[in-house]
Write a protein that holds these residues in place. Sequence first.
Motif, PDB file in Angstrom:
ATOM      1  N   GLY A 182       0.638  -1.145  -0.084  1.00  0.00           N
ATOM      2  CA  GLY A 182      -0.446   0.282  -0.383  1.00  0.00           C
ATOM      3  C   GLY A 182       1.016   1.088  -0.182  1.00  0.00           C
ATOM      4  N   ALA A 183       1.831   1.596  -1.196  1.00  0.00           N
ATOM      5  CA  ALA A 183       2.461   2.311  -0.814  1.00  0.00           C
ATOM      6  C   ALA A 183       2.762   3.628  -1.718  1.00  0.00           C
ATOM      7  CB  ALA A 183       4.123   2.278  -1.311  1.00  0.00           C
ATOM      8  N   PHE A 184       1.298   3.262  -3.003  1.00  0.00           N
ATOM      9  CA  PHE A 184       0.613   4.291  -3.355  1.00  0.00           C
ATOM     10  C   PHE A 184      -0.406   5.321  -2.955  1.00  0.00           C
ATOM     11  CE2 PHE A 184       2.788   1.380  -6.025  1.00  0.00           C
ATOM     12  CZ  PHE A 184       3.185   2.227  -6.905  1.00  0.00           C
ATOM     13  N   SER A 185      -1.185   5.480  -1.726  1.00  0.00           N
ATOM     14  CA  SER A 185      -2.395   6.022  -0.812  1.00  0.00           C
ATOM     15  C   SER A 185      -1.799   7.596  -1.281  1.00  0.00           C
ATOM     16  CB  SER A 185      -2.190   5.866   0.179  1.00  0.00           C
ATOM     17  OG  SER A 185      -2.054   4.606   0.808  1.00  0.00           O
ATOM     18  N   TYR A 186      -0.682   8.428  -1.462  1.00  0.00           N
ATOM     19  CA  TYR A 186      -0.483  10.057  -1.749  1.00  0.00           C
ATOM     20  C   TYR A 186      -0.732   9.577  -3.472  1.00  0.00           C
ATOM     21  CZ  TYR A 186       0.917  10.029   2.986  1.00  0.00           C
ATOM     22  OH  TYR A 186       1.100   9.697   4.854  1.00  0.00           O
ATOM     23  N   LEU A 187      -0.002   9.106  -3.818  1.00  0.00           N
ATOM     24  CA  LEU A 187      -0.305   9.406  -6.017  1.00  0.00           C
ATOM     25  C   LEU A 187      -1.859   9.211  -5.777  1.00  0.00           C
ATOM     26  CD1 LEU A 187       1.538   7.574  -8.029  1.00  0.00           C
ATOM     27  CD2 LEU A 187      -0.356   7.518  -8.641  1.00  0.00           C
ATOM     28  N   ALA A 188      -2.618   7.693  -5.503  1.00  0.00           N
ATOM     29  CA  ALA A 188      -3.845   7.910  -5.693  1.00  0.00           C
ATOM     30  C   ALA A 188      -4.729   8.942  -5.663  1.00  0.00           C
ATOM     31  CB  ALA A 188      -4.180   6.637  -4.845  1.00  0.00           C
ATOM     32  N   ARG A 189      -4.526   9.470  -4.281  1.00  0.00           N
ATOM     33  CA  ARG A 189      -5.330  10.789  -3.671  1.00  0.00           C
ATOM     34  C   ARG A 189      -4.980  11.613  -5.221  1.00  0.00           C
ATOM     35  NH1 ARG A 189      -2.371  13.891   0.992  1.00  0.00           N
ATOM     36  NH2 ARG A 189      -1.523  13.960  -0.635  1.00  0.00           N
ATOM     37  N   ASP A 190      -4.252  11.384  -5.845  1.00  0.00           N
ATOM     38  CA  ASP A 190      -3.944  12.997  -6.062  1.00  0.00           C
ATOM     39  C   ASP A 190      -4.422  13.146  -7.179  1.00  0.00           C
ATOM     40  OD1 ASP A 190      -2.249  14.472  -3.912  1.00  0.00           O
ATOM     41  OD2 ASP A 190      -0.289  13.485  -4.863  1.00  0.00           O
ATOM     42  N   ALA A 191      -4.238  11.694  -8.013  1.00  0.00           N
ATOM     43  CA  ALA A 191      -5.074  10.963  -9.213  1.00  0.00           C
ATOM     44  C   ALA A 191      -6.199  10.913  -9.308  1.00  0.00           C
ATOM     45  CB  ALA A 191      -4.141  10.042  -9.720  1.00  0.00           C
ATOM     46  N   GLY A 192      -7.083  11.073  -8.288  1.00  0.00           N
ATOM     47  CA  GLY A 192      -8.602  10.700  -8.227  1.00  0.00           C
ATOM     48  C   GLY A 192      -8.423   8.592  -8.338  1.00  0.00           C
ATOM     49  N   LEU A 193      -7.590   8.103  -7.602  1.00  0.00           N
ATOM     50  CA  LEU A 193      -7.669   6.238  -8.817  1.00  0.00           C
ATOM     51  C   LEU A 193      -7.946   6.042  -6.785  1.00  0.00           C
ATOM     52  CD1 LEU A 193      -4.012   5.958 -10.010  1.00  0.00           C
ATOM     53  CD2 LEU A 193      -6.086   6.327 -11.156  1.00  0.00           C
ATOM     54  N   THR A 194      -8.462   4.330  -7.078  1.00  0.00           N
ATOM     55  CA  THR A 194      -9.383   3.691  -5.403  1.00  0.00           C
ATOM     56  C   THR A 194      -7.360   3.234  -5.440  1.00  0.00           C
ATOM     57  OG1 THR A 194     -11.198   3.945  -6.498  1.00  0.00           O
ATOM     58  CG2 THR A 194     -10.889   2.775  -5.327  1.00  0.00           C
ATOM     59  N   GLU A 195      -7.408   2.584  -4.585  1.00  0.00           N
ATOM     60  CA  GLU A 195      -6.828   2.322  -4.200  1.00  0.00           C
ATOM     61  C   GLU A 195      -7.081   1.037  -3.552  1.00  0.00           C
ATOM     62  OE1 GLU A 195      -2.210   2.239  -1.918  1.00  0.00           O
ATOM     63  OE2 GLU A 195      -4.226   3.225  -1.057  1.00  0.00           O
ATOM     64  N   LYS A 196      -6.505  -0.771  -4.326  1.00  0.00           N
ATOM     65  CA  LYS A 196      -6.159  -1.170  -3.240  1.00  0.00           C
ATOM     66  C   LYS A 196      -4.581  -2.430  -2.951  1.00  0.00           C
ATOM     67  CE  LYS A 196      -7.855  -5.699  -1.381  1.00  0.00           C
ATOM     68  NZ  LYS A 196      -8.725  -5.699  -0.231  1.00  0.00           N
ATOM     69  N   TYR A 197      -3.892  -3.091  -2.411  1.00  0.00           N
ATOM     70  CA  TYR A 197      -3.118  -3.280  -2.093  1.00  0.00           C
ATOM     71  C   TYR A 197      -3.583  -4.667  -1.422  1.00  0.00           C
ATOM     72  CZ  TYR A 197      -4.163  -0.657   2.234  1.00  0.00           C
ATOM     73  OH  TYR A 197      -4.790  -0.568   3.404  1.00  0.00           O
ATOM     74  N   ILE A 198      -2.021  -5.387  -1.386  1.00  0.00           N
ATOM     75  CA  ILE A 198      -2.130  -6.453  -1.159  1.00  0.00           C
ATOM     76  C   ILE A 198      -2.066  -6.366   1.135  1.00  0.00           C
ATOM     77  CG2 ILE A 198      -1.321  -9.345  -1.293  1.00  0.00           C
ATOM     78  CD1 ILE A 198      -0.863  -9.121  -3.717  1.00  0.00           C
ATOM     79  N   TRP A 199      -0.931  -6.294   0.552  1.00  0.00           N
ATOM     80  CA  TRP A 199       0.002  -5.194   2.422  1.00  0.00           C
ATOM     81  C   TRP A 199      -0.011  -4.272   2.431  1.00  0.00           C
ATOM     82  CZ3 TRP A 199       2.958  -8.631  -0.467  1.00  0.00           C
ATOM     83  CH2 TRP A 199       4.317  -8.344  -1.149  1.00  0.00           C
ATOM     84  N   PRO A 200      -0.153  -3.780   3.860  1.00  0.00           N
ATOM     85  CA  PRO A 200      -0.763  -2.961   3.717  1.00  0.00           C
ATOM     86  C   PRO A 200       0.300  -2.109   4.311  1.00  0.00           C
ATOM     87  CG  PRO A 200      -0.406  -3.338   5.997  1.00  0.00           C
ATOM     88  CD  PRO A 200      -0.876  -4.354   5.064  1.00  0.00           C
TER      89      PRO A 200
END
Length: 288
Positions: A182-200
Motif C-alpha cells: 500500500g505504497a501509493f495512497s498519496y499518488l492515488a489521492r492526487d490522481a483520483g484513483l481507488t487504491e487496493k493492495y495485498i498488504w498495507p
Amino acid sequence: MLSGCAEGAAGPADGKPVVLTTFTVLADIAENVGGEHLTVESLTKAGTEIHGYEPTPGDIRKAAEADLILDNGMNLEAWFAQFVEGLDVEHVVVSDGVEPIGIGEDAYAGKPNPHAWMSPLNVQIYVDNMVTAFSDLDPEHASDYRTNGDAYKARLQQVQDELVAELSALPVNERALVTCEGAFSYLARDAGLTEKYIWPVNAEQQATPQQIASTIEFVKQNRVPAVFCESTVSDAPMQRVVEATDAAFGGTLYVDSLSEQDGPVPTYLDLIRHDAETLTSALNGQPQ
C-alpha cells in the motif's frame, strides 16, 4: 549513481559538509537542493528495500562522520531511532509538515502511511525542510539553497501536473490502482484513483491467503484491467491474483529505491514519470 552514493565518495577532506540520507530517493532530492555545496550520501544503495533495512557497522561509522542526517520519518525507517542513538549528529525529518494519510487495516491501522514522497506535492514540503536544514548547516550558501529549492519545486509541480493529467484521463472504471504494497495512497489521492493492495506496508515475507483472496475479489468486482507490484518485493503474490482473474500484470513500479544510473529510474522525477506511464499504459490495455 548519485555522486555521493558511490564508495569512496568525497568526504570532509573536500571541505563540503556531508549530508547522509536513509535511502536513495531522499539523496537525489537532497542533491538537487544542495547543489555543489554539499556532499550527499545515501545509507542504502539502489534497489534496497528500506523498511526492514539492517544498518552495518560501516553505516554507523559513516553516520558518525556526517554533518547532518536526513530521514523520512512517519515510521518508514523503523530501525532509525536505535541507529542514531548516541550519535552527536544533527538530524532532520524531511516529512515534517506533510498531512499524513492513515493506514486503515491490519497491525498498522491508525499509523501514517510513510510513502509521502509518492506525491510530488509532498516532496515540495520535503524540499522546504531541506532548504531550512541546509541553510542552518551552511549559512554562507543559504541563498543558493533557496534558489535550488525553488527551481526543483517548479519541476516537481510540472511532474505533478503531468501525472494528474495522464491518470485522470482514464475511464472511470479503470481508475483503480492494485499493488502488492500500500505504497501509493498519496499518488492515488492526487490522481483520483481507488487504491487496493495485498498488504498495507513493509515487504511481507508471505502474503496471507486472506489478503490475496480480498485482492482477487476486488479485481473481479471492479473488472480491473491490470495490477502491479513494486521493484523491491517479490511479485509472486500478485501473479496469483493475475492467474485467478482476467487482469494482466501491468508492470513493475518503483517506490522505495531508485535504480542504478543506467536503469529506468535514476532520479526521483524519473521514478514518478515511470510509474505514471506504466500505470496509464497498462490500465489502457497496453501493459509493459
